[in-house]
Design an enzyme around this catalytic site. Structure first.
Site, mmCIF file in Angstrom:
data_model
loop_
_atom_site.group_PDB
_atom_site.id
_atom_site.type_symbol
_atom_site.label_atom_id
_atom_site.label_comp_id
_atom_site.label_asym_id
_atom_site.label_seq_id
_atom_site.Cartn_x
_atom_site.Cartn_y
_atom_site.Cartn_z
ATOM 1 N NE ARG A 163 -1.205 -1.569 3.674
ATOM 2 C CZ ARG A 163 -1.251 -1.680 4.985
ATOM 3 N NH1 ARG A 163 -2.369 -1.427 5.631
ATOM 4 N NH2 ARG A 163 -0.192 -2.029 5.695
ATOM 5 C CG LEU A 263 -15.992 -2.771 6.837
ATOM 6 C CD1 LEU A 263 -16.663 -3.549 7.961
ATOM 7 C CD2 LEU A 263 -16.877 -2.791 5.586
ATOM 8 C CB CYS A 273 -4.118 0.569 -6.991
ATOM 9 S SG CYS A 273 -2.369 0.974 -7.053
ATOM 10 C CE LYS A 333 -2.843 4.725 1.752
ATOM 11 N NZ LYS A 333 -2.427 3.300 1.622
#
Ligand code: NAD
Ligand code: UGA
Length: 446
Positions: A163, A263, A273, A333
């Protein structure tokens, strides 16, 4: 410090972007000899000087250490890397075409160049780029087509699961290493490459067929994206039904079969991605004649999450023309400077188009954002961005937004309104400081 590994492998990495650079630096750190190839001269000049072209925690120091130790070097010569390396990793970009399918032109180009440089002794060519099922077969065909004498090679699929923002950590401590290979010779070499990780972590080596490895990657990203879209769907249900998404998703995630991760509702997933990989998987499913409607729904809900957030801002602020709006967080992010498919970029462009005066702050992504949206006023910290603002809009889940001095912010803004697209600010604290707070899937507090 660079460790010694019992059987070092000479590894060629083609494409020194997020994946190639991180993989190369980490394999050097683990004791292998690494030759990183890129065809972007500007990138190469920086990399050779020890300056990473991306922001990733821990990368710079590790890179400089390995350059100094001679375990890592950068070049534009694929032929050199192919001649000197036992394993050649293809890490080039696989962008989406207009219909969603993966554009494999860079993979093919590299396969051709590898073919022309392939020596007589054995090489393993490793597909690390994210590609559709059966791409490895195409790579092998290409190599044979452009070098009919090539016999001593295998193509392996070794998808990457790192990530951004924790790329180094994920590479050195993965949960699994997936290797799709068709010969023992290739599997043996791949075990040597990953031996330093497998011997000191609990990572599981998942040896499967080549096609399975390729599908594991698209399947994993699609399922993670599905969880996020499900969370966004629940957030909408919570808003409409008067419940709290934070409580509801926590309660759902406590079931270990479901799990609590991925979640978090918000303004939709972005990045280089998920959007591209699920579009590519949708295309693959359609080509294979399988039902792609789940993936289509995931994409639709993701876009809807963004649209709902924008509409909320438009509804609450009424006239946007001339209104001062501060965007907190631009990267797609936290812990990265990557703005590819960042919801913040889309939002800033939409607000600017409506006449809003947009200021923005991001701890890492500002210089990249400036190239895309030069008309935004970029600020050095949240308080400067908030100065005189009529609303604050949080678009990225950076930790520092959870610990902002809300009293100081209250003094800086013209009107105290927060739209928290990541549910990262303490709602009660925001209310206590005098803000009207809008989260995602939560009741508004004022
Ligand atoms: P990127 O765009 O950051 O890097 C790709 C690099 O390849 C660039 O530096 C480019 O200059 C170089 N390149 C392209 N063609 C070349 C050629 N012919 N010769 C030499 N160099 C060439 O891409 P990325 O984000 O590192 O992604 C690479 C692949 O890995 C993609 O398939 C992606 O889906 C996959 N992946 C990415 C991530 C991530 O977090 N970024 C994680 C897992 C998998
Ligand atoms: C993702 C996967 O997590 C990696 O395993 C994979 O290797 C990588 O894609 C890839 O194939 O390239 P990445 O895109 O770096 O990694 O970032 P994530 O942490 O997965 O976040 C993706 C997006 O989803 C971000 O915009 C993030 O804000 C959003 N997100 C994530 C949510 O909205 N809610 C969540 O609960 C989690």
């Amino acid at each position: 410090m660079t460790t010694s590994t019992p059987q070092p492998v000479t590894v060629g990495i083609i494409g020194a972007g997020y994946v190639g650079l991180t993989t190369g630096v980490c394999l050097g750190e683990l004791g292998h000899r690494v030759i990183c190839v890129d065809n972007d001269p500007e990138k190469l000049a920086l990399l050779r000087r020890g300056t990473p072209t991306i922001f990733e925690p821990g990368l710079e120091a590790m890179m400089q250490r390995n350059l100094a130790a001679g375990t890592l070097r950068f070049t534009d010569r694929i032929d050199e890397a192919v001649r000197e390396s036992e394993a050649i990793f293809i890490c080039v970009n696989t962008p989406p075409k207009a219909d969603g399918q993966a554009d494999l032109r860079y993979v093919e180009q590299v396969a051709k160049e590898i073919a022309r440089a392939l020596p007589a002794d054995y090489r393993v060519i490793v597909d690390k780029s994210t590609v559709p099922v059966r791409t490895a077969e195409k790579v092998a065909d290409t190599i044979r087509r452009y070098n009919p004498r090539a016999k001593e090679f295998d193509v392996v699929s070794n998808p990457e699961f790192l990530r951004e923002g924790s790329a180094v950590q994920d590479t050195l401590n993965p949960e699994r290493i997936v290797v799709g290979a068709s010969t023992d010779r290739a599997r043996t070499l791949m075990r040597r490459v990953y031996a330093p990780i497998l011997s000191r972590t609990s990572a599981e080596l998942c040896e499967v067929s080549i096609r399975s490895a390729e599908l594991i990657k698209h399947g994993a990203n699609s399922l993670l994206a599905t969880k996020i879209s499900f969370a966004n769907l629940m957030a909408e249900a919570c808003e409409a039904g008067g419940a709290d998404a934070h409580e509801v998703l926590h309660g759902i995630g406590l079931d270990r079969r479901i799990g609590r991760e991925f979640l978090r509702p918000g303004i939709g997933f972005g990045g280089s991605c998920f959007p591209k990989d699920i579009a590519a998987f949708r295309h693959t499913l359609e080509t294979l004649g399988a039902d792609a409607s789940l993936i289509t729904a995931v994409e639709r809900i993701n876009d809807h999450a963004y649209q709902r957030f924008l509409q909320r801002i438009e509804r609450e602020l009424w006239v946007l023309d001339g209104k001062r709006i501060a965007i907190l967080g631009i990267a797609f992010k936290a812990n990265t400077d990557d703005i590819r498919n960042a919801p913040a970029i889309r939002l800033m462009a939409a607000l600017g188009k409506s006449g809003a005066i947009v200021t923005a702050y991001d701890p890492q992504a500002t210089s990249k954002a400036k190239r895309v949206l030069p008309n935004v006023r970029y600020c050095a910290d949240v308080y400067a961005a908030a100065d005189g603002a009529e609303a604050l809009v949080v678009c990225t889940e950076w930790d520092e937004f959870a610990t902002m001095d809300l009293a100081r912010l209250r003094k800086a803004v013209a009107t105290p309104i927060i739209f928290d697209g990541r549910n990262i600010i303490d709602r009660a604290a925001a209310q206590g400081a005098g803000f009207t707070y809008y989260g995602v899937g939560r009741a508004t507090t004022q």
